[in-house]
Motif scaffolding. Structure first.
Motif, short mmCIF file in Angstrom:
data_model
loop_
_atom_site.label_atom_id
_atom_site.label_comp_id
_atom_site.label_asym_id
_atom_site.label_seq_id
_atom_site.Cartn_x
_atom_site.Cartn_y
_atom_site.Cartn_z
N ALA A 1 -67.82 -58.33 -45.38
CA ALA A 1 -66.37 -58.23 -45.48
C ALA A 1 -65.90 -56.78 -45.58
CB ALA A 1 -65.88 -59.01 -46.71
N THR A 2 -66.66 -55.95 -46.26
CA THR A 2 -66.28 -54.54 -46.42
C THR A 2 -66.35 -53.80 -45.10
OG1 THR A 2 -67.07 -54.52 -48.72
CG2 THR A 2 -66.81 -52.40 -47.63
N ILE A 3 -67.40 -54.03 -44.33
CA ILE A 3 -67.53 -53.36 -43.03
C ILE A 3 -66.41 -53.81 -42.08
CG2 ILE A 3 -68.95 -53.17 -40.96
CD1 ILE A 3 -71.39 -53.17 -42.74
N LEU A 4 -66.16 -55.11 -42.05
CA LEU A 4 -65.09 -55.62 -41.17
C LEU A 4 -63.73 -55.11 -41.62
CD1 LEU A 4 -66.31 -59.29 -40.61
CD2 LEU A 4 -66.45 -57.35 -39.03
N TYR A 5 -63.53 -55.01 -42.92
CA TYR A 5 -62.27 -54.46 -43.44
C TYR A 5 -62.10 -53.00 -43.02
CZ TYR A 5 -59.51 -51.85 -46.84
OH TYR A 5 -58.64 -50.96 -47.44
N TYR A 6 -63.17 -52.22 -43.14
CA TYR A 6 -63.08 -50.80 -42.76
C TYR A 6 -62.79 -50.64 -41.27
CZ TYR A 6 -64.53 -45.99 -41.93
OH TYR A 6 -64.56 -44.68 -41.54
N LEU A 7 -63.45 -51.44 -40.43
CA LEU A 7 -63.23 -51.35 -38.99
C LEU A 7 -61.81 -51.78 -38.62
CD1 LEU A 7 -66.62 -52.78 -37.66
CD2 LEU A 7 -65.90 -50.39 -37.79
N ALA A 8 -61.33 -52.88 -39.22
CA ALA A 8 -59.97 -53.34 -38.93
C ALA A 8 -58.93 -52.35 -39.44
CB ALA A 8 -59.75 -54.72 -39.55
N HIS A 9 -59.19 -51.78 -40.60
CA HIS A 9 -58.26 -50.79 -41.16
C HIS A 9 -58.21 -49.54 -40.27
CE1 HIS A 9 -56.83 -47.55 -43.80
NE2 HIS A 9 -56.21 -48.50 -44.48
N SER A 10 -59.35 -49.15 -39.73
CA SER A 10 -59.37 -47.98 -38.85
C SER A 10 -58.54 -48.20 -37.59
CB SER A 10 -60.82 -47.66 -38.46
OG SER A 10 -61.60 -47.38 -39.61
N LYS A 11 -58.54 -49.42 -37.07
CA LYS A 11 -57.75 -49.74 -35.89
C LYS A 11 -56.26 -49.84 -36.21
CE LYS A 11 -61.12 -50.25 -32.89
NZ LYS A 11 -61.23 -49.43 -31.66
N ALA A 12 -55.94 -50.34 -37.42
CA ALA A 12 -54.54 -50.58 -37.77
C ALA A 12 -53.89 -49.41 -38.47
CB ALA A 12 -54.44 -51.82 -38.67
N ASP A 13 -54.65 -48.36 -38.78
CA ASP A 13 -54.09 -47.22 -39.50
C ASP A 13 -53.09 -46.48 -38.61
OD1 ASP A 13 -53.63 -45.30 -41.37
OD2 ASP A 13 -55.42 -44.13 -40.91
N THR A 14 -51.93 -46.12 -39.17
CA THR A 14 -50.88 -45.44 -38.39
C THR A 14 -51.15 -43.96 -38.22
OG1 THR A 14 -49.61 -45.04 -40.40
CG2 THR A 14 -49.15 -47.07 -39.19
N GLY A 15 -52.12 -43.43 -38.95
CA GLY A 15 -52.36 -41.99 -38.89
C GLY A 15 -52.69 -41.51 -37.49
N GLY A 16 -53.61 -42.19 -36.81
CA GLY A 16 -53.98 -41.79 -35.46
C GLY A 16 -52.85 -41.96 -34.47
N TRP A 17 -52.08 -43.06 -34.59
CA TRP A 17 -50.97 -43.30 -33.67
C TRP A 17 -49.88 -42.26 -33.83
CZ3 TRP A 17 -45.76 -44.29 -34.27
CH2 TRP A 17 -45.08 -44.73 -33.13
N GLU A 18 -49.56 -41.91 -35.08
CA GLU A 18 -48.50 -40.93 -35.32
C GLU A 18 -48.91 -39.56 -34.78
OE1 GLU A 18 -47.68 -41.00 -39.42
OE2 GLU A 18 -46.48 -42.83 -39.34
N LYS A 19 -50.18 -39.19 -34.92
CA LYS A 19 -50.63 -37.90 -34.42
C LYS A 19 -50.54 -37.87 -32.90
CE LYS A 19 -54.53 -34.70 -34.69
NZ LYS A 19 -54.57 -34.42 -33.26
#
Length: 199
Positions: A156-174
């Motif tokens: 669950a932790t690995i899947l959470y980290y991967l999903a969070h990395s895709k959904a994080d707005t930091g990369g999109w805003e940059k």
């Protein structure tokens, strides 16, 4: 936020080490047998090794560090810039975040309770050749449940980290800001030409 391979490696290693220690704690549970005292007509409980207590607490600490690393990087889903709304990655990130914490708390509870119970030794004595003395020992399966929860927490932790990395707005805003900045210089010559025509 880009996926960090070192973070994944650290989290996976800590979880797997915690699983190994939890499984070892189950195999090395303390056993006890009532034996007669050579000095009087009483029996006492003779216990074996307490290695499973050390293993259980080691697994407890490793799992705690791993959870702290992941939630420190992702800012525990509560802080930071937030996640992109309206995407499946955000939904999965929230689901795996909850499952990760539930499995983590379940594993920590089993490991802590098992270690404490395994370290407890019966101090009282019984009457020799009378009623058999009951020696307190850890029931079978407590550390095994902790090991199972640890594996569930790892997934669950690995899947959470991967999903969070895709959904994080930091990369999109940059990327979005970089795109706006790149269009600005191309408009500058046009503005200079318009000013020259007016003169």
């Amino acid at each position: 936020m880009a996926v960090s391979v070192p973070i994944l490696a650290v989290v996976t290693s800590l979880h797997l080490l915690a699983f190994v220690f939890a499984f070892g704690a189950e195999r090395r549970r303390s056993t006890a047998v009532p034996v007669p005292d050579q000095y009087d007509e009483q029996t006492f409980c003779r216990y074996g090794t307490d290695a499973s207590t050390v293993y259980g607490m080691s697994a407890f600490g490793l799992l705690l560090v791993s959870q702290a690393v992941v939630n420190g990087v992702t800012k525990c889903l509560c802080c930071g810039k937030g996640l992109v709304t309206g995407t499946s990655y955000t939904v999965w990130a929230i689901i795996f975040f909850v499952v990760s914490w539930v499995s983590f708390l379940g594993a920590e509870a089993c490991l802590l309770a098992g270690s404490a119970k395994n370290a407890y030794h019966t101090k009282s004595k019984g009457v020799f050749q009378g009623k058999e003395l009951s020696c307190a020992v850890l029931p079978v399966g407590v550390f095994a449940a902790g090991a199972a929860f640890t594996l569930m927490s790892l997934i669950a932790t690995i899947l959470y980290y991967l999903a969070h990395s895709k959904a994080d707005t930091g990369g999109w805003e940059k990327h979005h800001n970089d795109g706006i900045g790149m269009t600005t210089p191309s408009d500058a010559p046009k503005q200079q030409n318009n000013d020259f025509d007016k003169v």
